[in-house]
Enzyme design. Structure first.
Site, mmCIF file in Angstrom:
data_model
loop_
_atom_site.group_PDB
_atom_site.id
_atom_site.type_symbol
_atom_site.label_atom_id
_atom_site.label_comp_id
_atom_site.label_asym_id
_atom_site.label_seq_id
_atom_site.Cartn_x
_atom_site.Cartn_y
_atom_site.Cartn_z
ATOM 1 N N CYS A 164 -29.157 -23.887 8.191
ATOM 2 C CA CYS A 164 -30.210 -23.576 7.224
ATOM 3 C C CYS A 164 -29.702 -23.433 5.792
ATOM 4 O O CYS A 164 -30.472 -23.094 4.895
ATOM 5 C CB CYS A 164 -30.951 -22.319 7.662
ATOM 6 S SG CYS A 164 -31.731 -22.522 9.287
ATOM 7 N N HIS A 301 -33.037 -15.548 0.921
ATOM 8 C CA HIS A 301 -33.086 -16.380 2.121
ATOM 9 C C HIS A 301 -34.077 -15.817 3.135
ATOM 10 O O HIS A 301 -34.686 -16.575 3.878
ATOM 11 C CB HIS A 301 -31.696 -16.469 2.756
ATOM 12 C CG HIS A 301 -31.684 -17.213 4.053
ATOM 13 N ND1 HIS A 301 -31.828 -18.583 4.122
ATOM 14 C CD2 HIS A 301 -31.561 -16.783 5.341
ATOM 15 C CE1 HIS A 301 -31.784 -18.972 5.394
ATOM 16 N NE2 HIS A 301 -31.623 -17.895 6.144
ATOM 17 N N LYS A 331 -40.473 -17.629 1.863
ATOM 18 C CA LYS A 331 -40.709 -17.968 3.272
ATOM 19 C C LYS A 331 -41.911 -17.227 3.851
ATOM 20 O O LYS A 331 -42.394 -17.589 4.920
ATOM 21 C CB LYS A 331 -39.456 -17.704 4.094
ATOM 22 C CG LYS A 331 -38.305 -18.660 3.773
ATOM 23 C CD LYS A 331 -37.111 -18.415 4.685
ATOM 24 C CE LYS A 331 -35.966 -19.375 4.386
ATOM 25 N NZ LYS A 331 -35.259 -19.042 3.129
ATOM 26 N N HIS A 336 -39.914 -20.788 7.624
ATOM 27 C CA HIS A 336 -38.511 -21.151 7.409
ATOM 28 C C HIS A 336 -38.364 -22.669 7.498
ATOM 29 O O HIS A 336 -38.477 -23.255 8.564
ATOM 30 C CB HIS A 336 -37.629 -20.469 8.441
ATOM 31 C CG HIS A 336 -36.163 -20.630 8.171
ATOM 32 N ND1 HIS A 336 -35.682 -21.217 7.016
ATOM 33 C CD2 HIS A 336 -35.071 -20.288 8.901
ATOM 34 C CE1 HIS A 336 -34.367 -21.226 7.051
ATOM 35 N NE2 HIS A 336 -33.971 -20.676 8.178
ATOM 36 N N PHE A 393 -28.591 -19.076 3.933
ATOM 37 C CA PHE A 393 -27.609 -18.723 4.958
ATOM 38 C C PHE A 393 -27.976 -19.427 6.264
ATOM 39 O O PHE A 393 -29.149 -19.699 6.513
ATOM 40 C CB PHE A 393 -27.577 -17.205 5.174
ATOM 41 C CG PHE A 393 -27.497 -16.403 3.899
ATOM 42 C CD1 PHE A 393 -26.603 -16.749 2.900
ATOM 43 C CD2 PHE A 393 -28.317 -15.301 3.705
ATOM 44 C CE1 PHE A 393 -26.539 -16.016 1.708
ATOM 45 C CE2 PHE A 393 -28.257 -14.557 2.531
ATOM 46 C CZ PHE A 393 -27.361 -14.913 1.533
ATOM 47 N N PHE A 395 -26.798 -20.557 10.707
ATOM 48 C CA PHE A 395 -26.017 -20.363 11.917
ATOM 49 C C PHE A 395 -24.575 -20.829 11.688
ATOM 50 O O PHE A 395 -24.309 -21.751 10.916
ATOM 51 C CB PHE A 395 -26.609 -21.165 13.074
ATOM 52 C CG PHE A 395 -27.832 -20.540 13.700
ATOM 53 C CD1 PHE A 395 -28.093 -19.181 13.594
ATOM 54 C CD2 PHE A 395 -28.708 -21.319 14.438
ATOM 55 C CE1 PHE A 395 -29.209 -18.615 14.183
ATOM 56 C CE2 PHE A 395 -29.830 -20.766 15.041
ATOM 57 C CZ PHE A 395 -30.081 -19.416 14.907
#
Length: 413
Positions: A164, A301, A331, A336, A393, A395
């Protein structure tokens, strides 16, 4: 500090908030959500049917079939966003034919063509029935691969696959290429497929909001009662140029990319970190040669997950407590947008700069102990926005932060 300045001369956006900059600006200003329900997801076996509702482009008559056959959904969005960005930058076919323009796009999946091809093989057991398009649709590099062919781009050409943070890193890397004198102009962006095939494994984590009775209130960044993110997508594109190159050709300057910071958390594959976030933000500010006191707005984020928002709130409090910067996560309106989010949120932030407002962090009703100290914009605030910090940010602990600046130089008009 690097000597070459990097500026934005064109932007394009195709999202659940609208399919051009004007529609999206209006949605951001009014705090309008683009989230809805897709019953097919529940029928397919999802725990949540919530999604950003993104219009599918109609490319027939706009793009020749030989190009359309290789485009998956996310590359269609990216093509439309890139058309808008090149149009605003006044970059046409003649310019592309006589100048070297690069492309760096963020994309981290292309699920639908993979699944469709696998289904055909499982039923028919014959590769000759797959046709020629699936291979080009199925690769993670599908966006830059297709767009470089369609537009005839002859510069740097690769994808950023960084979860992301992909779209944000693509802008940061494009900026670095230009600063180092390797390119004068790079098309950067991010793209995200919205089809239900693409998010089933994400839904399996239980990370999606289940507030299905009120779709537009489901995405609740920083709110105490948040229960998960809402998947979304589309594409965003930005034309980055060397400042001198842009001025020489008479381009209109929209903003300057003056800082890029990055880090890796080095922990669990899905574990956020306030330290990692602070490192990326600090590097971005140092790269831009500014302090936290100089930032007017932080595009957070925050996706609406419990842990992610908590750790980012801790990081933002460490960086901005007592400072004037307003903070919001768009968001709440978009959901997202995953691989495209860093690029789309750069576009959203520049639109706010241009139109003198900060978009609201909608659906924020109750603070928790971590979000309470933050200077959150819970309604639209009409104000000048000169410097923005935008966080992304992902995974694997990948973190990216960008500093975007309004340009007031008389030469930049």
């Amino acid at each position: 500090m690097n000597s070459r300045r990097v500026v934005v001369t064109g932007m394009g956006i195709w999202s659940c908030l609208g399919t051009d900059k004007e529609q999206v600006t209006e949605a951001l200003r009014s705090g309008r959500s683009g989230i809805g329900m897709e019953k097919e997801r529940l029928e397919y076996g999802y725990q949540s049917g919530l999604t950003g509702v993104v219009e599918r482009p109609r490319l027939k008559g706009l793009l020749h079939r030989r190009y359309r056959v290789g485009l998956p959904e996310e590359a269609e969005y990216a093509y439309m966003a890139s058309l808008e960005a090149f149009g605003q930058a006044h970059i046409d076919e003649d310019y592309l034919r006589t100048h070297e323009v690069g492309i760096i796009f963020g994309n981290d999946s292309s699920a639908r063509p993979v699944i469709e091809a696998a289904n055909i093989m499982a039923e028919k057991h014959d590769t000759q029935l797959l046709g020629s398009g699936y291979i080009f649709q199925a690769m993670n590099s599908t966006v830059n691969m297709n767009l470089s062919s369609i537009f005839g781009l002859r510069g740097v050409n690769f994808s950023v696959s960084a979860a992301c943070a992909s779209g944000s890193h693509s802008i940061g890397l494009g900026c670095m290429m230009i600063r180092q004198g390797l390119q004068d102009c790079v098309l950067c962006g991010g793209a995200q497929e919205v089809n239900f095939y693409s998010m089933a494994t994400f839904d399996a984590l239980g990370a999606f909001s289940k507030r299905m009775e009120e779709p537009q209130k489901a995405s609740r960044p920083f709110d105490r009662d948040r229960d998960g993110l809402v998947p979304s997508g589309g594409a965003a594109a930005l034309v980055l140029e060397d400042y001198e190159h842009a001025v020489k050709r008479g381009a209109t300057i929209l903003a300057e990319v003056c800082g890029y910071g990055f880090s890796s958390n080095g922990g669990g594959i899905s574990q956020p970190s306030d330290d990692g976030s602070v490192t990326a933000m600090t590097r971005a500010l140092q790269d831009a040669g500014i302090a936290a006191d100089d930032v007017d707005y932080v595009n957070a984020h925050a996706t609406g997950t419990h842990q992610g928002d908590m750790f980012e709130a801790i990081a933002l409090d460490r960086m901005f407590r007592g400072r004037h910067a307003l903070i919001s996560s768009t968001k709440g309106m978009t959901g997202h947008e995953c691989w495209m989010a860093g690029a789309s949120e750069a576009v959203y932030s520049i639109l706010m700069m241009q139109h003198h407002f900060v978009a609201p962090n909608i659906n924020f009703e109750h603070a928790d102990e971590y979000s309470a100290p933050l200077n959150l914009a819970t309604r639209t605030i009409e104000t000048d926005v000169d410097i923005v910090l935008s966080n992304s940010f992902g995974f694997g602990g990948t973190n990216s932060a960008l500093v975007l600046k309004r340009t007031n130089d008389d030469a930049l008009v």
